[in-house]
Design a protein around this motif. Structure first.
Motif, PDB file in Angstrom:
ATOM      1  N   LEU A   4       2.723   2.160 -15.623  1.00  9.08           N
ATOM      2  CA  LEU A   4       1.579   2.066 -14.611  1.00  9.08           C
ATOM      3  C   LEU A   4       2.165   2.660 -13.240  1.00  9.08           C
ATOM      4  O   LEU A   4       1.408   3.482 -12.703  1.00  9.08           O
ATOM      5  CB  LEU A   4       1.028   0.741 -14.426  1.00  9.08           C
ATOM      6  CG  LEU A   4      -0.131   0.456 -13.364  1.00  9.08           C
ATOM      7  CD1 LEU A   4      -1.294   1.595 -13.832  1.00  9.08           C
ATOM      8  CD2 LEU A   4      -0.503  -1.023 -13.401  1.00  9.08           C
ATOM      9  N   VAL A   5       3.231   2.090 -12.979  1.00  7.88           N
ATOM     10  CA  VAL A   5       3.631   2.624 -11.285  1.00  7.88           C
ATOM     11  C   VAL A   5       4.342   4.076 -11.337  1.00  7.88           C
ATOM     12  O   VAL A   5       3.641   4.589 -10.424  1.00  7.88           O
ATOM     13  CB  VAL A   5       5.032   1.746 -11.134  1.00  7.88           C
ATOM     14  CG1 VAL A   5       5.743   2.450 -10.000  1.00  7.88           C
ATOM     15  CG2 VAL A   5       4.694   0.359 -10.937  1.00  7.88           C
ATOM     16  N   ILE A   6       4.558   4.481 -12.415  1.00 10.30           N
ATOM     17  CA  ILE A   6       5.091   6.024 -12.589  1.00 10.30           C
ATOM     18  C   ILE A   6       3.584   6.770 -12.469  1.00 10.30           C
ATOM     19  O   ILE A   6       3.415   7.622 -11.681  1.00 10.30           O
ATOM     20  CB  ILE A   6       5.676   6.342 -13.958  1.00 10.30           C
ATOM     21  CG1 ILE A   6       7.203   5.865 -13.812  1.00 10.30           C
ATOM     22  CG2 ILE A   6       5.768   7.852 -13.872  1.00 10.30           C
ATOM     23  CD1 ILE A   6       7.821   6.133 -15.013  1.00 10.30           C
ATOM     24  N   GLY A   7       2.686   6.398 -13.215  1.00 12.20           N
ATOM     25  CA  GLY A   7       1.369   7.077 -13.190  1.00 12.20           C
ATOM     26  C   GLY A   7       0.746   7.074 -11.643  1.00 12.20           C
ATOM     27  O   GLY A   7       0.183   8.033 -11.313  1.00 12.20           O
ATOM     28  N   LEU A   8       0.704   6.010 -11.140  1.00 17.13           N
ATOM     29  CA  LEU A   8       0.016   5.746 -10.009  1.00 17.13           C
ATOM     30  C   LEU A   8       1.017   6.648  -8.688  1.00 17.13           C
ATOM     31  O   LEU A   8       0.074   7.202  -7.826  1.00 17.13           O
ATOM     32  CB  LEU A   8       0.190   4.254  -9.361  1.00 17.13           C
ATOM     33  CG  LEU A   8      -0.976   3.354 -10.000  1.00 17.13           C
ATOM     34  CD1 LEU A   8      -0.545   1.823  -9.736  1.00 17.13           C
ATOM     35  CD2 LEU A   8      -2.331   3.781  -9.958  1.00 17.13           C
ATOM     36  N   VAL A   9       2.346   6.538  -8.881  1.00 18.56           N
ATOM     37  CA  VAL A   9       3.028   7.501  -7.943  1.00 18.56           C
ATOM     38  C   VAL A   9       2.772   8.982  -8.111  1.00 18.56           C
ATOM     39  O   VAL A   9       2.532   9.570  -7.145  1.00 18.56           O
ATOM     40  CB  VAL A   9       4.550   6.986  -8.087  1.00 18.56           C
ATOM     41  CG1 VAL A   9       5.454   8.191  -7.304  1.00 18.56           C
ATOM     42  CG2 VAL A   9       4.687   5.714  -7.479  1.00 18.56           C
ATOM     43  N   ILE A  10       2.790   9.318  -9.334  1.00 19.15           N
ATOM     44  CA  ILE A  10       2.434  10.692  -9.530  1.00 19.15           C
ATOM     45  C   ILE A  10       1.063  11.241  -9.066  1.00 19.15           C
ATOM     46  O   ILE A  10       0.604  12.128  -8.552  1.00 19.15           O
ATOM     47  CB  ILE A  10       2.537  11.054 -11.142  1.00 19.15           C
ATOM     48  CG1 ILE A  10       3.796  10.995 -11.597  1.00 19.15           C
ATOM     49  CG2 ILE A  10       2.010  12.562 -11.251  1.00 19.15           C
ATOM     50  CD1 ILE A  10       4.174  11.368 -13.231  1.00 19.15           C
TER      51      ILE A  10
END
Length: 195
Positions: A4-10
């Protein structure tokens, strides 16, 4: 949580380029071509969206509850979503009063959508997703409006020629709200917004 964090950052890195580096964005579009830019932008957005959805589903499977919203917040959220969808309609339909007066009705729609879902959901996953969208949309709206003021952009007042476009936005609002509240939200998300 990591997915989830990776998706939000991207997602937010990509969607903040216009806000943080407008000149770089324009020069890249000119250098590589508008279509190629949009295709890359769209593909990365889909990838980020997939990560957000996967991470959100994983976290909702074993939720970490920060609070338990009272029932009335669901009904308040449904009303706020009615207003949010009006701003979506105002962004989609050309020449609406909201677009002429505010310039960025879609960002207002995102603010309202995120706020509605924050008050009616209490898990960590909800706070991460909806809280980040709320902060991002507030920042974008402030930056774009400030940039417009510096550029001397003037937002028009009400014009009678906007009435049919406003009506089209209103029809979009009512149709989409009823479809989401009474069918789509339960069918897609698995939760009725009117519990």
């Amino acid at each position: 949580m990591l997915i989830l964090v990776i998706g939000l950052v991207i997602f937010f890195s990509l969607h903040s380029v216009r806000m943080l580096m407008p000149n770089w964005r324009e020069s890249s579009m000119a250098r590589h071509g508008v279509m190629r830019w949009r295709m890359r932008y769209g593909l990365i957005t889909l990838l980020a969206g997939a990560f957000i959805v996967m991470g959100f589903i994983q976290m909702r499977a074993s939720p970490i509850w920060l609070w338990f919203p009272p029932i009335w917040t669901y009904h308040l959220a449904a009303l706020i979503m009615l207003l949010s969808l009006f701003f979506v309609g105002s962004a989609i339909v050309p020449k609406t009063t909201m677009k002429r007066k505010l310039g960025y009705p879609l960002l207002i729609a995102i603010k309202l959508w995120a706020f509605a879902h924050l008050i009616s959901n209490g898990s960590l996953a909800d706070v991460m997703v909806f809280g980040s969208f709320l902060i991002w949309s507030i920042a974008c709206f402030a930056v774009y409006r400030r940039r417009d003021r510096k550029a001397g952009v003037v937002y028009d007042d009400f014009d009678e020629s906007s009435i049919p476009f406003n009506l089209a936005a209103f029809v979009f609002t009512m149709l989409s709200w009823f479809a989401i509240v009474f069918f789509l939200h339960l069918a897609v998300i698995g939760v009725s917004p009117l519990m």
